[in-house]
Structures are given as structure tokens and as C-alpha cells.
Design a protein around this motif. Sequence first.
Motif, short mmCIF file in Angstrom:
data_model
loop_
_atom_site.label_atom_id
_atom_site.label_comp_id
_atom_site.label_asym_id
_atom_site.label_seq_id
_atom_site.Cartn_x
_atom_site.Cartn_y
_atom_site.Cartn_z
N MET A 105 -5.80 -38.61 43.72
CA MET A 105 -5.09 -37.58 44.48
C MET A 105 -5.64 -37.48 45.90
N ILE A 106 -6.95 -37.52 46.03
CA ILE A 106 -7.58 -37.43 47.34
C ILE A 106 -7.16 -38.59 48.22
N GLU A 107 -7.16 -39.80 47.66
CA GLU A 107 -6.77 -40.98 48.43
C GLU A 107 -5.32 -40.89 48.91
N VAL A 108 -4.42 -40.48 48.02
CA VAL A 108 -3.00 -40.37 48.38
C VAL A 108 -2.79 -39.30 49.45
N LEU A 109 -3.40 -38.14 49.25
CA LEU A 109 -3.24 -37.05 50.23
C LEU A 109 -3.83 -37.42 51.59
N ALA A 110 -4.99 -38.03 51.57
CA ALA A 110 -5.63 -38.42 52.83
C ALA A 110 -4.73 -39.36 53.61
N PHE A 111 -4.15 -40.33 52.92
CA PHE A 111 -3.27 -41.30 53.57
C PHE A 111 -2.03 -40.62 54.14
N HIS A 112 -1.34 -39.83 53.32
CA HIS A 112 -0.07 -39.25 53.73
C HIS A 112 -0.21 -38.06 54.67
N LEU A 113 -1.35 -37.38 54.65
CA LEU A 113 -1.55 -36.25 55.55
C LEU A 113 -2.34 -36.65 56.80
N ASP A 114 -2.68 -37.94 56.87
CA ASP A 114 -3.44 -38.48 57.99
C ASP A 114 -4.75 -37.71 58.20
N LYS A 115 -5.46 -37.51 57.10
CA LYS A 115 -6.77 -36.84 57.13
C LYS A 115 -7.78 -37.78 56.47
N SER A 116 -9.03 -37.48 56.64
CA SER A 116 -10.05 -38.31 55.99
C SER A 116 -10.19 -37.89 54.52
N GLU A 117 -10.67 -38.81 53.71
CA GLU A 117 -10.90 -38.50 52.30
C GLU A 117 -11.97 -37.42 52.17
N GLU A 118 -12.90 -37.38 53.09
CA GLU A 118 -13.95 -36.35 53.06
C GLU A 118 -13.34 -34.97 53.29
N GLU A 119 -12.39 -34.88 54.25
CA GLU A 119 -11.73 -33.59 54.51
C GLU A 119 -10.99 -33.09 53.28
N ILE A 120 -10.22 -33.98 52.67
CA ILE A 120 -9.45 -33.60 51.48
C ILE A 120 -10.40 -33.31 50.33
N GLY A 121 -11.41 -34.14 50.15
CA GLY A 121 -12.36 -33.98 49.05
C GLY A 121 -13.19 -32.72 49.14
N SER A 122 -13.30 -32.14 50.33
CA SER A 122 -14.09 -30.90 50.47
C SER A 122 -13.31 -29.66 50.03
N LEU A 123 -12.00 -29.83 49.80
CA LEU A 123 -11.18 -28.70 49.34
C LEU A 123 -11.49 -28.40 47.87
N PRO A 124 -11.25 -27.17 47.43
CA PRO A 124 -11.40 -26.87 45.99
C PRO A 124 -10.44 -27.72 45.17
N ALA A 125 -10.83 -28.05 43.95
CA ALA A 125 -10.01 -28.90 43.07
C ALA A 125 -8.61 -28.33 42.91
N SER A 126 -8.49 -27.01 42.79
CA SER A 126 -7.17 -26.41 42.60
C SER A 126 -6.29 -26.61 43.83
N ALA A 127 -6.87 -26.59 45.02
CA ALA A 127 -6.11 -26.81 46.25
C ALA A 127 -5.64 -28.26 46.34
N ILE A 128 -6.50 -29.18 45.95
CA ILE A 128 -6.13 -30.60 45.95
C ILE A 128 -4.96 -30.82 45.00
N GLU A 129 -5.07 -30.27 43.79
CA GLU A 129 -4.01 -30.43 42.80
C GLU A 129 -2.70 -29.82 43.28
N CYS A 130 -2.78 -28.66 43.90
CA CYS A 130 -1.58 -27.97 44.39
C CYS A 130 -0.93 -28.78 45.52
N GLN A 131 -1.72 -29.25 46.46
CA GLN A 131 -1.16 -30.04 47.57
C GLN A 131 -0.58 -31.35 47.06
N TYR A 132 -1.24 -31.96 46.10
CA TYR A 132 -0.73 -33.22 45.54
C TYR A 132 0.60 -32.98 44.83
N GLU A 133 0.68 -31.91 44.06
CA GLU A 133 1.92 -31.58 43.36
C GLU A 133 3.05 -31.32 44.37
#
Length: 142
Positions: A105-133
Motif C-alpha cells: 500500500m505504501i509503495e502504491v500510494l507513494a508512487f501515485h501521490l508523488d510522495k516518498s515512501e517514508e512520508e507515506i510510511g510515517s502515517l498511522p496504519a489506519s490513514a494508509i489503509e483509508c487513503q489506499y482504499e
Amino acid sequence: MDRQLLKEKQIQLIFQLEQEENRFIRKRLIEELEYFEALGDREKGLLTAEQKLLILTPSEYREHKKTKSDVQISKLIGVSRSSLADWKRKKGLNRKKRQSVQREMIEVLAFHLDKSEEEIGSLPASAIECQYEAFVINESHN
């Protein structure tokens, strides 16, 4: 939630389901309808083991897990240990599975949101899941 409100929500979901063509959204609506049906059956005292697990949320499970074993949790909610294990697998609560799914999820979001994996990975798990969904639903409409 009172029974009248549950019934209204179920009718609304059925109407949405009849109108929706996207299979991913239809699947989500069916899951939501099953959840509200389980809530209604809980009010009547008629829950099946499957419905008990529909109502159980991952956060409730994590709270129980702080002080109880899986055997104790399964007895507490009234389901078999194997049913609870299946539920955990489907919800991604097994440690190894959760880590690999979240990494993806982190890899996909980082690519499509043009952010680093570290930025996405620092979010709470629930936020990552919600954004991915939200991303998956958005992509299914395009």
C-alpha cells in the motif's frame, strides 16, 4: 442504533446496490448491508458466528489482545478459534501478512501521490489503509 434506523439504512443500501454497476463498490455495499443485518440480528439475539465476526472490529480485537489470548477472545465473543484465525487472516491482522500488505500500500500510494515512501510510511496504519482504499475506489471509476 435503533431498529427503525437499521431498517432505513438497509433499505438505502439495497437501493444503492440496485443502482451501482461497479463490482468493487457493489461488493463494499453488500458487506455493509451484511454488517447492518448482523447489528439487527444482535438486537434480536440471533447472531451467527459469522455475524459476530462481522461486528468485531480490528481495533476491538487489538484491545482484547492486550489482556487476552486468542483462545480467550474466541470464547468471549462466542466463535471457534479457527473462525477467529480466519477472520484475523482476512483482516490482515497476522503480523507477517499485515507488514507485506501495508508495504505494498505504501509503495502504491507513494508512487501515485508523488510522495516518498517514508512520508507515506510515517502515517498511522489506519490513514494508509483509508487513503489506499480511496485510491482504489477512485481508480475503479476511471
